[in-house]
Each structure stands twice: as structure tokens, then as C-alpha cells.
Design an enzyme around this catalytic site. Structure first.
Site, PDB file in Angstrom:
ATOM      1  N   SER A 122      -0.515  15.432   3.366  1.00  0.00           N
ATOM      2  CA  SER A 122       0.559  14.904   4.220  1.00  0.00           C
ATOM      3  C   SER A 122       0.047  13.857   5.215  1.00  0.00           C
ATOM      4  O   SER A 122       0.807  13.396   6.066  1.00  0.00           O
ATOM      5  CB  SER A 122       1.216  16.053   4.990  1.00  0.00           C
ATOM      6  N   THR A 124       2.084  16.535  10.212  1.00  0.00           N
ATOM      7  CA  THR A 124       1.449  15.458  10.984  1.00  0.00           C
ATOM      8  C   THR A 124       0.255  16.036  11.720  1.00  0.00           C
ATOM      9  O   THR A 124       0.339  17.161  12.219  1.00  0.00           O
ATOM     10  CB  THR A 124       2.444  14.909  12.046  1.00  0.00           C
ATOM     11  N   THR A 146       0.340  10.492   9.909  1.00  0.00           N
ATOM     12  CA  THR A 146       1.047  11.218   8.841  1.00  0.00           C
ATOM     13  C   THR A 146       1.417  10.277   7.700  1.00  0.00           C
ATOM     14  O   THR A 146       1.516   9.058   7.896  1.00  0.00           O
ATOM     15  CB  THR A 146       2.339  11.867   9.402  1.00  0.00           C
ATOM     16  N   ARG A 154      11.011   4.049   4.895  1.00  0.00           N
ATOM     17  CA  ARG A 154      11.306   5.016   5.969  1.00  0.00           C
ATOM     18  C   ARG A 154      10.127   5.120   6.950  1.00  0.00           C
ATOM     19  O   ARG A 154       8.975   5.182   6.566  1.00  0.00           O
ATOM     20  CB  ARG A 154      11.582   6.386   5.345  1.00  0.00           C
ATOM     21  N   VAL A 155      10.474   5.109   8.227  1.00  0.00           N
ATOM     22  CA  VAL A 155       9.485   5.352   9.273  1.00  0.00           C
ATOM     23  C   VAL A 155       9.907   6.638   9.979  1.00  0.00           C
ATOM     24  O   VAL A 155      11.084   6.820  10.278  1.00  0.00           O
ATOM     25  CB  VAL A 155       9.432   4.170  10.267  1.00  0.00           C
ATOM     26  N   GLY A 156       8.962   7.514  10.208  1.00  0.00           N
ATOM     27  CA  GLY A 156       9.292   8.783  10.866  1.00  0.00           C
ATOM     28  C   GLY A 156       9.149   8.714  12.368  1.00  0.00           C
ATOM     29  O   GLY A 156       9.115   7.630  12.970  1.00  0.00           O
ATOM     30  N   ASP A 157       9.056   9.872  12.975  1.00  0.00           N
ATOM     31  CA  ASP A 157       8.945   9.949  14.433  1.00  0.00           C
ATOM     32  C   ASP A 157       7.523   9.688  14.940  1.00  0.00           C
ATOM     33  O   ASP A 157       7.327   9.202  16.057  1.00  0.00           O
ATOM     34  CB  ASP A 157       9.377  11.336  14.926  1.00  0.00           C
ATOM     35  N   THR A 163       5.412  17.590  15.250  1.00  0.00           N
ATOM     36  CA  THR A 163       5.360  17.619  13.792  1.00  0.00           C
ATOM     37  C   THR A 163       6.660  18.262  13.316  1.00  0.00           C
ATOM     38  O   THR A 163       7.277  19.026  14.043  1.00  0.00           O
ATOM     39  CB  THR A 163       4.117  18.381  13.287  1.00  0.00           C
ATOM     40  N   GLY A 164       7.060  17.900  12.103  1.00  0.00           N
ATOM     41  CA  GLY A 164       8.321  18.431  11.583  1.00  0.00           C
ATOM     42  C   GLY A 164       9.277  17.314  11.209  1.00  0.00           C
ATOM     43  O   GLY A 164       8.850  16.166  11.059  1.00  0.00           O
ATOM     44  N   GLY A 197      11.146  14.392  11.347  1.00  0.00           N
ATOM     45  CA  GLY A 197      11.081  13.291  12.297  1.00  0.00           C
ATOM     46  C   GLY A 197      12.438  12.840  12.798  1.00  0.00           C
ATOM     47  O   GLY A 197      12.605  12.496  13.973  1.00  0.00           O
TER      48      GLY A 197
HETATM   49  N1  ASP Z   1       7.134  14.254  11.621  1.00  0.00           N
HETATM   50  C1  ASP Z   1       6.715  13.766  10.327  1.00  0.00           C
HETATM   51  C2  ASP Z   1       7.734  12.768   9.846  1.00  0.00           C
HETATM   52  O1  ASP Z   1       8.919  13.011   9.962  1.00  0.00           O
HETATM   53  C3  ASP Z   1       6.521  14.826   9.303  1.00  0.00           C
HETATM   54  C4  ASP Z   1       5.891  16.110   9.781  1.00  0.00           C
HETATM   55  O2  ASP Z   1       5.176  16.129  10.747  1.00  0.00           O
HETATM   56  O3  ASP Z   1       6.131  17.164   9.176  1.00  0.00           O
HETATM   57  O4  ASP Z   1       7.347  11.778   9.304  1.00  0.00           O
END
Ligand code: ASP
Length: 338
Positions: A84, A194, A212, A222-225, A245-246, A248
């Protein structure tokens, strides 16, 4: 004269205290005076333990927290077994590996990179953006070109393992397309995480970073958080730092890491501040959380005094802390129990 001077100084100190109280930051007085003694490293998930080792070693030898963050994160970015993050990260729906990362120091310097391809250590690209441009964030091909201009070597980040996992996903997506697979969905569940790493050096200076490959099978682009300052990461040198993490998208809606640090600024402990953000996320996403058992979001937080906290929506999130010479994994408190 001496007595007068003493009284004047006392009065000035008194005004300072009053102003801080009026601003709603009474507990900060203590935080400002008492920096953390010795290094502290806090990071997400069990792979954080290995990252912590490297960061801790650097900090113990006197490195600043920014170097410790960057090089701790390298450990996870470089490991192809971690699917990941960085090299070996699972690809998007078009089988491209795209990476997000951010870094921030105690002086409000920050840099981040979104959706970069072919560069193994996006955390270092983020740092270069911070140190060698007037921007905070670069993305996509522009970020790639910038990295190459700075000597980063382009390489294929798709491992054979992650290609096979992608193929499995593709073949099992639908029975109404023309891909036919072995129908083994087992390795498709754990598809995002992440590394968030926060560190305090011997001088009490705090920095943080995230890295991540985001959500596996995401739409290309796509861009995450994680690379968004204030969302996936935030550092206030006078207060502390937070990372997430999680999912985004859930974090973006509540600007979570800023909320955590701001809550600490307003007097909450790192643990209370993480819980404040998780409660907010649950409030906003109750329907999705109920419908999707995998829906997870978590925060870690570190005050500049070296106090740590962590909280998640669901059971299962762990964080690693290296403090007082001990590197240990903790189960985070979770707030959604239905
Ligand atoms: N937060 C990350 C994202 O959405 C993924 C993760 O940390 O699980 O890209």
C-alpha cells in the site's frame, strides 16, 4: 529600581498569561515550556515499528526530526512486500502505480506530491518541493518531471505480485465482461494503508510525513488525503502533529489532521484530539460506515511535549511508538461499536 523592574516584568508576564487564556489556549503555557525530553517517534500500523527503528537511530545520533521522518518512511516505501506504499504498492484501475506523500516541519514548511508515477520515494520528492520551490504541492506528470530534474531515477514500481493481484481483481470484477479468472478474492480485501510518521528530535522540534499508494484500483488520477496538508498531515511546531490513515475521502470532508492539532491547541490531549476527529468523521459518514464493514479512518497525534494518542472508527488500527528507548505497537481505541 530592582523591585520596580521585578514588578514590571511580573505584570508583563501576567498580561501574557491573560492573553493566552482569552484566546482559549490556557494549557499551552505548559506545553510551550516543556519540550519533549529525548526523541519520540510515532507511526501508523505495524510496519511503523521498522520505520521507527531507523528514525530513532537518527534522532539518537542528533539528527533533526525532518531527516528522521524522511528516512523512516523510506523503509516502508522501499519494501515491495508492503502493498500500500511506494515500491510494490497496488496499482489503480488502469494498472498504474500512483503515489501520494507529504512532509511538514516545525516551522510550517511543507511540501507534498500527488499521483506521482515511477518514483520510489515520493516522501523525498515532497521534501524537494518544500525546499526547492515556492509551491507546496505538485502532481502527476509535472511532479514526475520535477523529480527527474532533481536526479530521482524513474523506475517501474509494479511488482509481479501486485500485477497478479491487479489481474485477480480485474478478472473477478464482473461476470458480465470478458475477463475470466480463478475467482480467488482472498487477497483483495486489504487494499489500502498509509505510513504516517511523526517525530520529535533532541531539541524538541517536531516534524511529520505521510506516504501511500492510496486506494488500490482507484480511478486513474485520484489523489487521496495523505498529500493534502491539514487533511492527511499537519504539524504546528508550538503544539504538535497529526497524521491519518484510512478512507481519504472521509478525511477530506472533515480536514481531520488540522482538526486534531487544533483540538490539541485548544487544550485537548493527543488522545482526546484524535477521538474528537473520529467522532466528527462518524457523524458525517454514519450511513457509509454502517453499509461498509471495511470503512476505516484513523489518526495518530503527538504533542510537542511527547505525549501520544491514536483513535480509529473501527477495531483493528494499530500504531507504533518509540519512546524512552522502547519501540512498541499499540491497539488504538475505536469509537464505532455497532
Ligand atoms: N488514506 C489513504 C488514501 O485514501 C489510504 C489509507 O491510508 O488507507 O489514499
Amino acid at each position: 529600581m530592582k523591585r520596580r523592574e521585578f514588578i514590571r516584568k511580573g505584570a508583563v508576564a501576567g498580561v501574557g498569561t491573560y492573553a493566552a487564556t482569552k484566546l482559549g489556549i490556557p494549557k499551552l503555557g505548559a506545553a510551550r515550556q516543556k519540550a519533549a525530553s529525548g526523541p519520540v517517534v510515532l507511526s501508523t500500523w505495524d510496519f511503523g515499528l521498522r520505520a521507527n527503528e531507523v528514525s530513532w537511530k537518527l534522532l539518537s545520533a542528533g539528527s533533526n526530526s525532518l531527516d528522521a521522518v524522511e528516512q523512516g518512511i523510506w523503509v516502508v516505501e522501499n519494501d515491495p512486500a508492503i502493498t500500500s506504499i511506494g515500491y510494490g504498492g497496488l496499482p489503480d484501475e488502469t494498472m498504474k502505480v500512483t503515489l501520494d506523500a507529504a512532509i511538514m516541519d516545525w516551522r510550517m514548511n511543507c511540501g507534498s506530491v500527488g499521483c506521482i508515477e515511477g518514483i520510489k520515494n515520493p516522501i523525498s520528492v515532497a521534501r524537494k518541493i518544500m525546499e526547492r520551490t515556492k509551491h507546496v504541492m505538485l502532481s502527476g506528470s509535472g511532479a514526475h518531471d520535477f523529480a527527474v530534474a532533481h536526479g530521482f531515477k524513474p523506475e517501474d514500481l509494479l511488482t509481479d505480485e501486485s500485477r497478479k493481484t491487479w489481474l485477480n481483481w480485474k478478472e473477478n470484477m464482473s461476470d458480465r465482461d470478458d475477463w475470466v479468472g480463478p475467482h480467488d478474492m482472498d487477497d483483495l480485501t486489504d487494499n489500502h494503508d498509509t505510513i504516517g510518521l511523526l517525530a520529535i528530535d533532541k531539541k524538541g522540534r517536531i516534524s511529520g510525513g505521510t506516504s501511500t499508494s492510496g486506494m488500490a484500483w482507484k480511478i486513474h488520477g485520484r489523489v487521496g488525503d495523505s498529500p493534502i496538508i491539514g487533511v492527511g498531515l499537519y504539524v504546528d511546531g508550538k503544539v504538535g502533529a497529526a497524521a491519518s490513515t484510512g478512507v481519504g475521502e472521509a478525511n477530506m470532508r472533515i480536514v481531520g489532521s488540522f482538526l486534531v492539532v487544533e483540538s490539541m491547541k485548544n487544550g485537548q490531549t493527543p488522545q482526546e484530539a484524535c477521538e474528537t476527529a473520529i467522532r466528527r468523521a462518524i457523524e458525517v459518514h454514519s450511513k457509509q460506515i454502517k453499509a461498509d464493514k471495511q470503512f476505516q479512518l484513523a489518526y495518530i497525534a503527538l504533542s510537542r511535549t511527547g505525549e501520544a494518542g491514536g483513535a480509529a472508527i473501527r477495531k483493528g488500527f494499530q500504531y507504533a511508538m518509540y519512546k524512552d528507548g522502547i519501540n512498541k505497537l499499540y491497539d488504538a481505541k475505536y469509537l464505532y461499536t455497532q
